[in-house]
Design an enzyme around this catalytic site. Structure first.
Site, PDB file in Angstrom:
ATOM      1  N   HIS A  20       1.002  -0.979   0.013  1.00 50.62           N
ATOM      2  CA  HIS A  20       0.082  -0.004  -0.092  1.00 50.62           C
ATOM      3  C   HIS A  20       0.819   1.433   0.068  1.00 50.62           C
ATOM      4  CE1 HIS A  20      -3.233   2.589   1.656  1.00 50.62           C
ATOM      5  NE2 HIS A  20      -2.453   3.215   1.955  1.00 50.62           N
ATOM      6  N   GLU A  21       1.802   1.207   0.978  1.00 55.23           N
ATOM      7  CA  GLU A  21       2.793   2.488   0.967  1.00 55.23           C
ATOM      8  C   GLU A  21       3.541   2.745  -0.318  1.00 55.23           C
ATOM      9  OE1 GLU A  21       2.520   4.498   3.109  1.00 55.23           O
ATOM     10  OE2 GLU A  21       0.957   3.464   4.353  1.00 55.23           O
TER      11      GLU A  21
END
Length: 307
Positions: free
Chosen positions: A140-141
């Protein structure tokens, strides 16, 4: 270099529109301050300096504020191994890896581009998540970095600092250096500066929230598709959100200034306006999207339904 994270045209359009509108807004803001304060050099220099500092040093500022420190492979081999694997899968440069010694389970990415980025996780997150859940969070990051929306939200989020600094300077310069000219005109100028600043902050606040909520959904989607395990990310989001809600609000206040960067906002258990104006979509929205992706991936794996 184009990464293998699924591109999101709607995210790109939203980022462009947000930056354009914020650019117009702040040009108007600076112009208004020049007229009101009658010192264009001061206004332009402060605005340019703050923006440049935020753009070039955003990663260091965020790490310093969140007590993060860069960790080498020897210190955190498992964490580096996950980041290495995801970067290879996504065909993107490896960011600097950092750890923040905080019990609050969370993670964030910052930096002006994929070649100058930092991914940071808290020790609280590392203690709580299983390997597959950690992989989902880091994917996600990394998607924020690959889509470059982390740079956009960095600039957008901190442009409001300009308004605060200029208003504060105007207040103290008039209070302590006004040479006794505390007449009606001074009060009118001060009130006008405060009014313009409040309007700029309110509009930018709404624009940033609209972009931030969508970019979180886009990052969830990209991470789920890259790893092929939406359920692991859903499990991580559920676990992190639940644990953060149990942390006393007073202990979250320092972290709340960076909510736009976190995978889950640092909000306490008490409902209120903070949730209404949150930088993130609700957990239910995120889980619903991940559930749909899980079903789609299951259909794609079924013979005759690939594509």
């Amino acid at each position: 270099m184009q990464s293998r994270f699924r591109s999101d045209r709607r995210l790109t359009v939203r980022m462009g529109v947000t930056l354009f509108l914020l650019g117009l807004l702040y040009v108007a803001f600076v112009a208004a301050l020049i007229v009101l304060l009658k010192s264009w050099v001061l206004v332009v220099v402060i605005a340019a300096a703050v923006l440049a500092a935020q753009y070039w040093f955003s990663d260091r500022i965020a790490l310093f504020a969140m007590h993060g420190r860069v960790v080498e492979r020897e210190e955190c081999p498992e964490l580096h191994a996950v980041v290495d694997r995801l970067c290879a899968m996504a065909d993107m440069p490896k960011p600097v890896v950092a750890v923040s010694d905080m019990d609050m389970p969370n993670a964030f990415a910052t930096g002006r581009n994929p070649d100058n980025a930092v991914v940071c996780v808290t020790t609280g997150l590392l203690r709580r998540l299983e390997p597959a859940e950690l992989e989902g969070v880091l994917a996600h990051e990394l998607s924020h970095v690959a889509h470059k929306d982390v740079a956009v939200i960095t600039i957008a989020s901190f442009l409001g600092v300009i308004a605060g600094l200029i208003v504060r300077f105007a207040f103290y310069s008039e209070l302590f250096g006004g040479r006794g000219r505390k007449d009606q005109n001074t009060l009118v100028v001060f009130a006008a500066v405060m009014g313009v600043s409040a309007a700029v902050y309110a509009i930018s606040f709404l624009l940033i929230r609209a972009l931030s909520r969508y970019r979180e959904l886009a990052a969830d989607r990209a991470a789920a598709l890259l790893t092929g395990r939406p359920s692991a990310l859903a499990s991580a989001l559920t676990k992190v959100t639940g644990d953060i809600a149990r942390i006393p609000t007073k202990d979250l206040r320092t972290a709340q200034a960076f909510n736009a960067f976190y995978i889950t906002p640092a909000l306490g258990s008490e409902p209120g306006l903070a949730r209404l104006f949150s930088t993130h979509p609700s957990l239910d929205q995120r889980l619903e999207q991940l559930g749909r992706i899980s079903a789609e991936l299951g259909e794609a794996a079924t013979p005759g339904k690939a594509g």
